[in-house]
Enzyme design. Structure first.
Site, PDB file in Angstrom:
ATOM      1  N   CYS A   1      44.044  45.386  29.445  1.00  0.00           N
ATOM      2  CA  CYS A   1      44.886  46.109  28.481  1.00  0.00           C
ATOM      3  C   CYS A   1      46.004  45.229  27.925  1.00  0.00           C
ATOM      4  CB  CYS A   1      45.517  47.314  29.161  1.00  0.00           C
ATOM      5  SG  CYS A   1      44.307  48.367  29.946  1.00  0.00           S
TER       6      CYS A   1
ATOM      7  N   ARG B   1      42.179  39.077  25.428  1.00  0.00           N
ATOM      8  CA  ARG B   1      42.252  39.565  26.806  1.00  0.00           C
ATOM      9  C   ARG B   1      41.092  40.502  27.138  1.00  0.00           C
ATOM     10  NH1 ARG B   1      47.484  39.463  29.072  1.00  0.00           N
ATOM     11  NH2 ARG B   1      47.110  41.456  30.075  1.00  0.00           N
TER      12      ARG B   1
ATOM     13  N   TRP C   1      41.283  48.467  28.287  1.00  0.00           N
ATOM     14  CA  TRP C   1      40.065  48.042  28.979  1.00  0.00           C
ATOM     15  C   TRP C   1      39.840  49.091  30.065  1.00  0.00           C
ATOM     16  CZ3 TRP C   1      38.956  45.554  33.905  1.00  0.00           C
ATOM     17  CH2 TRP C   1      37.684  44.946  33.936  1.00  0.00           C
TER      18      TRP C   1
ATOM     19  N   ASN D   1      49.907  49.622  30.901  1.00  0.00           N
ATOM     20  CA  ASN D   1      48.972  48.670  31.521  1.00  0.00           C
ATOM     21  C   ASN D   1      49.116  48.795  33.031  1.00  0.00           C
ATOM     22  OD1 ASN D   1      48.346  47.672  29.058  1.00  0.00           O
ATOM     23  ND2 ASN D   1      49.312  45.679  29.331  1.00  0.00           N
ATOM     24  N   GLY D   2      48.011  48.666  33.751  1.00  0.00           N
ATOM     25  CA  GLY D   2      48.077  48.723  35.214  1.00  0.00           C
ATOM     26  C   GLY D   2      47.367  49.951  35.738  1.00  0.00           C
TER      27      GLY D   2
ATOM     28  N   GLU E   1      29.887  27.051  38.647  1.00  0.00           N
ATOM     29  CA  GLU E   1      30.594  27.282  37.386  1.00  0.00           C
ATOM     30  C   GLU E   1      29.616  27.308  36.204  1.00  0.00           C
ATOM     31  OE1 GLU E   1      33.279  28.377  36.544  1.00  0.00           O
ATOM     32  OE2 GLU E   1      33.655  27.720  34.508  1.00  0.00           O
TER      33      GLU E   1
ATOM     34  N   LYS F   1      29.239  30.487  33.793  1.00  0.00           N
ATOM     35  CA  LYS F   1      29.407  30.405  32.334  1.00  0.00           C
ATOM     36  C   LYS F   1      28.206  31.017  31.635  1.00  0.00           C
ATOM     37  CE  LYS F   1      32.604  29.966  31.957  1.00  0.00           C
ATOM     38  NZ  LYS F   1      33.674  29.744  32.865  1.00  0.00           N
TER      39      LYS F   1
ATOM     40  N   GLU G   1      28.003  34.881  32.112  1.00  0.00           N
ATOM     41  CA  GLU G   1      29.083  35.601  31.422  1.00  0.00           C
ATOM     42  C   GLU G   1      28.782  35.821  29.942  1.00  0.00           C
ATOM     43  OE1 GLU G   1      32.537  33.035  32.461  1.00  0.00           O
ATOM     44  OE2 GLU G   1      33.485  34.929  32.988  1.00  0.00           O
TER      45      GLU G   1
ATOM     46  N   HIS H   1      16.010  26.596  52.170  1.00  0.00           N
ATOM     47  CA  HIS H   1      16.278  27.620  53.190  1.00  0.00           C
ATOM     48  C   HIS H   1      16.073  29.027  52.639  1.00  0.00           C
ATOM     49  CE1 HIS H   1      17.594  24.544  55.949  1.00  0.00           C
ATOM     50  NE2 HIS H   1      18.358  24.054  54.994  1.00  0.00           N
TER      51      HIS H   1
ATOM     52  N   LYS I   1      39.834  38.960  29.773  1.00  0.00           N
ATOM     53  CA  LYS I   1      40.404  37.622  29.955  1.00  0.00           C
ATOM     54  C   LYS I   1      41.328  37.580  31.151  1.00  0.00           C
ATOM     55  CE  LYS I   1      41.162  33.377  28.959  1.00  0.00           C
ATOM     56  NZ  LYS I   1      40.077  32.447  29.331  1.00  0.00           N
TER      57      LYS I   1
HETATM   58  O1  M6R Z   1      43.260  34.004  35.183  1.00  0.00           O
HETATM   59  P1  M6R Z   1      42.462  33.622  36.403  1.00  0.00           P
HETATM   60  O2  M6R Z   1      42.105  32.176  36.425  1.00  0.00           O
HETATM   61  O3  M6R Z   1      43.143  34.030  37.674  1.00  0.00           O
HETATM   62  O4  M6R Z   1      41.128  34.446  36.275  1.00  0.00           O
HETATM   63  C1  M6R Z   1      40.174  34.439  37.283  1.00  0.00           C
HETATM   64  C2  M6R Z   1      38.842  34.946  36.776  1.00  0.00           C
HETATM   65  O5  M6R Z   1      38.952  36.268  36.358  1.00  0.00           O
HETATM   66  C3  M6R Z   1      38.325  34.098  35.614  1.00  0.00           C
HETATM   67  O6  M6R Z   1      38.219  32.758  35.973  1.00  0.00           O
HETATM   68  C4  M6R Z   1      36.932  34.607  35.149  1.00  0.00           C
HETATM   69  O7  M6R Z   1      35.990  34.337  36.132  1.00  0.00           O
HETATM   70  C5  M6R Z   1      36.571  33.981  33.815  1.00  0.00           C
HETATM   71  N1  M6R Z   1      35.936  34.952  32.993  1.00  0.00           N
HETATM   72  C6  M6R Z   1      35.695  32.787  33.939  1.00  0.00           C
HETATM   73  O8  M6R Z   1      35.146  32.346  32.752  1.00  0.00           O
END
Ligand code: M6R
Length: 603
Positions: free
Chosen positions: A2, A27, A75, A99-100, A479, A483, A486, A502, A598
């Site tokens: 949010c 975000r 969100w 927010n929250g 990673e 990526k 996502e 394994h 985000k």
């Molecule tokens: O802001 P942060 O680095 O603490 O966020 C952590 C994760 O939410 C963030 O890295 C998320 O996995 C991303 N979407 C990765 O691309």
């Protein structure tokens, strides 16, 4: 996640609020809304989906002359992303954005319903506005009613509330979610949950702290804590907006991949000197006090933490463990003061990581935040902080934030090693030479991008991807897989190459895509035999290596360098391009993938 904006003043309010919300789009959100009040009329607009939908609904209105307005991107947490659940939420004569999470909303809602209040949404937020109006019926003063309301809420919140009863004010409160307020040269008041919407409107801002609340009206911001009015000194707002534009790239993610060369160099400025690494930020840490390091993070930041653990052990000779923050929080961890506690976060607002940090502080540990956002919650809570200097990252899929985190960790590992005198000058010299080369190696070369673009078309189907690597290339494999999933929504897993036999190798067939990270400088022969095992089971192999590998179906030849971290940075960039090009071919929204935010400021 949010986002909040607010405005008090004469200027046309629709555009100010819409523009503010646009700055928060990165975000992640699934609905948006705005409420504007002039004198005693309140107009409210809400829309599901992108801000353009909201703008469309508001195309025939303008709000000139004095008034106040609040806006929100939501969100969904409690309740589906519908117009009814979108903020602002209405009582009988007041509106709120939040927010929250209000943890005790259920009991408050039950109580308020028993008092005759009617709820329209499924959200936790709606209790705030009803509670405020109920309290107002008891205390008959808006500020006192707001103060009482805030004190009855449990959980995390950044709140803006406006009411017809005092139509020149916005009431605000901050507890656990970011909220910023600033006054312009014309004495107008701007609110936002992050810096970007305020840039260009105000020069100085107040970053509210947890427990602070108050009210603002034209030319006045009154802040309170524990029922007492306090003075808070404003801080300079950063004015760098160029990062907020795409500069000709198709997506923010693409722009951010290309920016890595520059931001990696920025990350080193003043830290990598001629013959040593130095962190002014860590001058007051006595590293000899610590016999171990613990790192907590989430998502991509967790992957960089894993890379850090290899580097701290290999280079600084300090035992290092890494934990996913959401697991760490509830495992009743044993925390010792002789362990240095590090959190890593792009945003500095991730709820789980922030909570882990608070737990470490509570256990009297020395804490360090590695973060991309100055003045973020983590930076403010940690004893020490190191900024990664990646600039605003708008793509939800993190790229430059990741590589700058890794750069910081590599520099820290050498910094600690120098202090502990566990490395000689020849080693330091070699490391520094390689560090200086990092910015070059990560620069996107046209032929890489072209190659990745072309071969991406072969990877749009199949029954999944394995990204495999060893040593620091194992977290890089994690990673690379993250990526891809996502932004492409294809199933991908990262695995330590030595673990395939394994179990996971059972999945191998021609429809299983394996992306093999095969650096020259670390365990090349070992990973080669792991990949041979997969190839023998007919898996489709894309290998990324400076050394030709004749069993691969596709091959990306990387630069022949003498340092594994240079190979690491180059492969990071290639994996980011690979995920992005697949996502583009699949027609996905690269910058704002479905279901993701985000900044994950809720648990
Ligand atoms: O802001 P942060 O680095 O603490 O966020 C952590 C994760 O939410 C963030 O890295 C998320 O996995 C991303 N979407 C990765 O691309």
């Amino acid at each position: 996640m949010c986002g909040i904006v607010g405005f008090i003043g004469d200027k046309e309010k629709k555009q100010i609020l819409i523009d503010g919300l646009r700055e928060l789009e990165y975000r992640g959100y699934d609905s948006a809304g705005i409420a504007v009040m002039d004198c005693c009329n309140i107009s409210v607009f809400k829309a599901v989906g992108k801000i353009v939908n909201l703008e469309h609904k508001m195309k025939d209105v303008e709000f000139n002359g004095f008034g106040v307005g609040i806006g929100h991107t939501r969100w969904a947490t409690h309740g589906k992303p519908t117009e009814l659940n979108a903020h602002p939420h209405l009582g009988e004569f007041s509106y709120v954005v939040h927010n929250g999470i209000i943890e005790n909303y259920q009991e408050l809602k039950t109580f308020l319903i028993s008092k005759g209040r009617v709820f329209l949404s499924q959200t936790d937020t709606e209790v705030i506005v009803h509670l405020f109006e109920y309290n107002l019926s008891l205390v008959e003063d808006c500020f006192n009613a707001f103060e009482k309301t805030i004190n009855e809420l449990k959980g995390a919140f950044a709140i803006l509330l406006m009411t017809k009863k005092e139509s020149d004010k916005i009431f605000f409160a901050k507890q656990g979610s970011p909220l910023i307020v600033g006054k312009s040269n014309l004495n107008e008041i701007y609110f936002s949950s992050s810096d970007a919407p305020l840039i260009g409107h105000v020069d100085d801002v107040i970053y509210l702290e947890d427990g602070e609340y108050g009210f603002a009206k034209l030319s006045e911001i009154s802040i309170f804590k524990n029922f007492i009015k306090i003075d808070v000194a404003p801080k300079k707002l950063p004015n760098n907006k160029q990062f907020a534009q795409k500069s000709g790239f198709r997506f923010f993610m693409e722009k951010e991949i290309y920016e890595q060369s520059q931001v990696i160099a920025d990350t080193m400025i003043g830290r990598v000197k001629d013959s040593l690494v130095h962190f002014e930020e860590l001058e007051n840490i006595d590293i000899s006090k610590f016999n171990s390091i613990k790192i907590c993070a989430c998502g991509t930041s967790y992957h960089s933490a894993l890379v850090g653990s290899y580097l701290f052990e290999r280079v600084s000779k300090i035992q290092t463990s890494v934990e996913i923050a959401s697991e760490f929080r509830y495992k009743e961890p044993l925390l010792h003061e002789n362990t240095l506690f590090i959190v890593i976060s792009q945003s500095g607002e991730t709820a789980d990581t922030l909570e882990a940090l608070k737990m470490a502080k509570h256990a009297n540990m020395i804490t360090v935040a590695i973060c991309n956002v100055d003045n973020s919650s983590m930076v403010r809570v940690a004893d020490f902080s190191i900024l990664t200097r990646a600039g605003i990252e708008k793509g939800v899929a993190s790229t430059k934030a990741f590589t700058t985190q890794v750069m910081v960790l590599w520099m820290m590992a050498l910094h600690f090693a120098q202090i502990k005198k566990v490395v000689n000058s020849e080693f330091i010299e070699k490391e520094i030479l390689a560090m200086r080369e990092s910015s070059n190696i990560i620069k996107v070369k046209e032929f890489y991008h072209e190659k990745v673009k072309r071969l991406s078309k072969r990877y749009l189907h199949g029954h999944g991807f394995f990204f495999i690597g060893r040593d620091v290339f194992y977290p890089l494999a994690l990673e690379g897989a993250l990526k891809l999933k996502e932004i492409s929504y294809l199933h991908a897993e990262g695995y330590p190459a030595g673990e395939m036999k394994h179990g996971p190798i059972a999945l191998a067939d021609s429809e299983l895509f394996t992306v093999a990270l095969m650096p020259k400088n670390i365990l090349h022969d070992k990973i080669k035999s792991n990949v041979e095992e997969l190839s023998a089971r007919d898996a489709t192999i894309l290998s990324i290596s400076p050394i030709e590998f004749n069993l691969s179906d596709d091959f990306i030849k990387t630069t022949d360098t003498e340092h594994f971290m240079l190979e690491f940075f180059e492969m990071s960039m290639i994996l980011q391009l690979f995920a992005m090009e697949i996502s583009i071919r699949l027609g996905n929204d690269v910058d704002m993938p479905r279901n993701l935010a985000k900044s994950v400021t809720v648990e």
